[in-house]
Scaffold this active site. Structure first.
Site, PDB file in Angstrom:
ATOM      1  N   LYS A 151      42.905 -34.231 -18.966  1.00  0.00           N
ATOM      2  CA  LYS A 151      42.769 -33.501 -17.552  1.00  0.00           C
ATOM      3  C   LYS A 151      42.638 -34.632 -16.554  1.00  0.00           C
ATOM      4  O   LYS A 151      42.575 -34.834 -15.487  1.00  0.00           O
ATOM      5  CB  LYS A 151      42.254 -32.439 -17.469  1.00  0.00           C
ATOM      6  CG  LYS A 151      43.413 -31.393 -18.311  1.00  0.00           C
ATOM      7  CD  LYS A 151      42.524 -30.377 -18.597  1.00  0.00           C
ATOM      8  CE  LYS A 151      43.236 -29.024 -19.581  1.00  0.00           C
ATOM      9  NZ  LYS A 151      43.103 -27.644 -20.143  1.00  0.00           N
ATOM     10  N   GLN A 158      37.105 -25.116 -20.707  1.00  0.00           N
ATOM     11  CA  GLN A 158      37.945 -25.514 -21.908  1.00  0.00           C
ATOM     12  C   GLN A 158      37.922 -24.941 -23.262  1.00  0.00           C
ATOM     13  O   GLN A 158      37.071 -24.578 -23.546  1.00  0.00           O
ATOM     14  CB  GLN A 158      37.933 -27.165 -22.102  1.00  0.00           C
ATOM     15  CG  GLN A 158      38.931 -27.683 -23.773  1.00  0.00           C
ATOM     16  CD  GLN A 158      40.716 -27.584 -22.967  1.00  0.00           C
ATOM     17  OE1 GLN A 158      40.793 -27.783 -21.624  1.00  0.00           O
ATOM     18  NE2 GLN A 158      41.728 -27.413 -23.776  1.00  0.00           N
ATOM     19  N   ASP A 193      42.502 -22.512 -14.318  1.00  0.00           N
ATOM     20  CA  ASP A 193      43.104 -21.878 -15.501  1.00  0.00           C
ATOM     21  C   ASP A 193      44.408 -20.553 -15.101  1.00  0.00           C
ATOM     22  O   ASP A 193      45.379 -20.474 -15.569  1.00  0.00           O
ATOM     23  CB  ASP A 193      42.466 -21.505 -16.270  1.00  0.00           C
ATOM     24  CG  ASP A 193      42.467 -23.235 -17.264  1.00  0.00           C
ATOM     25  OD1 ASP A 193      43.716 -23.447 -17.341  1.00  0.00           O
ATOM     26  OD2 ASP A 193      41.646 -22.780 -18.045  1.00  0.00           O
TER      27      ASP A 193
HETATM   28  N1  GUN Z   1      42.856 -24.803 -23.935  1.00  0.00           N
HETATM   29  C1  GUN Z   1      44.453 -24.873 -24.755  1.00  0.00           C
HETATM   30  N2  GUN Z   1      45.121 -24.782 -23.507  1.00  0.00           N
HETATM   31  C2  GUN Z   1      44.274 -24.055 -22.537  1.00  0.00           C
HETATM   32  C3  GUN Z   1      44.260 -25.118 -21.127  1.00  0.00           C
HETATM   33  O1  GUN Z   1      45.501 -24.034 -20.467  1.00  0.00           O
HETATM   34  N3  GUN Z   1      42.308 -23.920 -20.528  1.00  0.00           N
HETATM   35  C4  GUN Z   1      41.913 -24.240 -21.141  1.00  0.00           C
HETATM   36  N4  GUN Z   1      40.644 -24.075 -19.695  1.00  0.00           N
HETATM   37  N5  GUN Z   1      41.697 -24.308 -22.081  1.00  0.00           N
HETATM   38  C5  GUN Z   1      42.734 -24.489 -23.170  1.00  0.00           C
END
Ligand code: GUN
Length: 281
Positions: A52, A96, A119
């Site tokens: 990211k 996350q 998200d």
């Molecule tokens: N953990 C696995 N996929 C994601 C996601 O798309 N967003 C977040 N915040 N955590 C994750």
């Protein structure tokens, strides 16, 4: 020959478009900032968070990294989120998942200001999607719509079956397909005659988390198959929820694993960060 939907290529195109848009915003004096919070050092999460940050760098989005200790209390995490909610120079906040067991994920998601919820997990974002209002959309299903559109696959009026009903993929996927005027069925582990239900689909989206579960017996001739799953098989090779080799001869288009849906998720997170500027106006 079936069309192989190239998520790597499409996500790169999208990221280049976003990079241009971010450069234009910069000329107007607008800088976009994403705050990424990770609690603990789960290996997979560290890889995702690293990717990211790299995507932010590529596009020209400023990223703020908060790497918190595994033993961080819920109060400490919530107070950091509240501080970031207040900061005018922060456009997006991403925590996350998964979080350590002592932290209530729902509470964390609900504490993020819905205007910064890149998200798309906040109940306000989910509600906005279901009634067709402006808001953030969960990245993986949003990416699937983008894949279909950029592959010139018509959704309007199509029979779509989504297998899986998670809050992050299945449910928002069904809402998005409905918004595109498809006729949508959401199937899940209690669905009777899953094969028959899947066989109705012009577009079949599979997000069940079981390696190679969907074979040609589930697929109508000429269907479009979108595979959200990602697993490692006995030979340590990546595979999806769909038995690709078995299904391929019967479809008109299909996403591979890897290189299908996967690369779109981070690209759509970047799109949500860019959309944040409009949403926050
Ligand atoms: N953990 C696995 N996929 C994601 C996601 O798309 N967003 C977040 N915040 N955590 C994750």
């Amino acid at each position: 020959m079936a069309q192989i939907i190239d998520g790597k290529k499409i996500s790169t195109e999208l990221k280049l478009e976003l990079k241009d848009k971010v450069a234009k915003y910069k000329k107007e004096g607008i800088e976009i900032t994403l705050a990424v919070i990770q609690v603990g050092n789960d290996k997979a999460s560290s890889v995702y968070v690293g990717n990211k940050k790299k995507a932010c760098e590529f596009i020209g989005i400023r990223s703020l990294a908060y790497e918190l200790d595994e033993n961080t209390t819920q109060e400490e995490l919530l107070s950091l989120i509240k501080e970031l909610n207040q900061r005018e120079d922060v456009n997006g906040i991403l925590v996350q998942l998964p979080l350590p067991k002592h932290i209530d994920e729902d509470m964390v998601i609900e504490t993020i200001d819905a205007k910064k919820d890149v998200d798309g997990f906040h109940p306000m974002s989910v509600g906005a999607l279901s009634i067709g209002k402006k808001g953030f959309i969960s990245c993986t299903p949003y990416g699937i719509i983008e894949l279909l559109k950029r592959s010139n696959i018509e959704i309007d009026g199509k029979e779509c079956v989504v297998v899986g009903r998670s809050n992050i993929v299945g449910k928002p996927m069904s809402m998005l397909l409905l918004r595109e005027n498809a006729t949508v069925t959401t199937a899940h582990s209690h669905t009777k005659d899953l094969k028959e239900v899947c066989k109705r689909a012009d577009i079949l989206v599979v997000a069940i988390g079981k390696p190679k579960f969907i074979n040609s017996e589930y697929v109508k001739e000429g269907a479009v198959v979108i595979d959200v799953g990602i697993h490692r098989n006995e030979d340590n090779k990546l595979c999806g929820d769909v038995d690709y080799d078995d299904v391929y001869p019967h479809v008109s288009a299909i996403t591979p694993v890897p290189g299908g849906v996967g690369p779109m998720t981070i690209a759509m997170l970047m799109k949500n960060c860019v959309n944040a500027v409009e949403i926050q106006k």
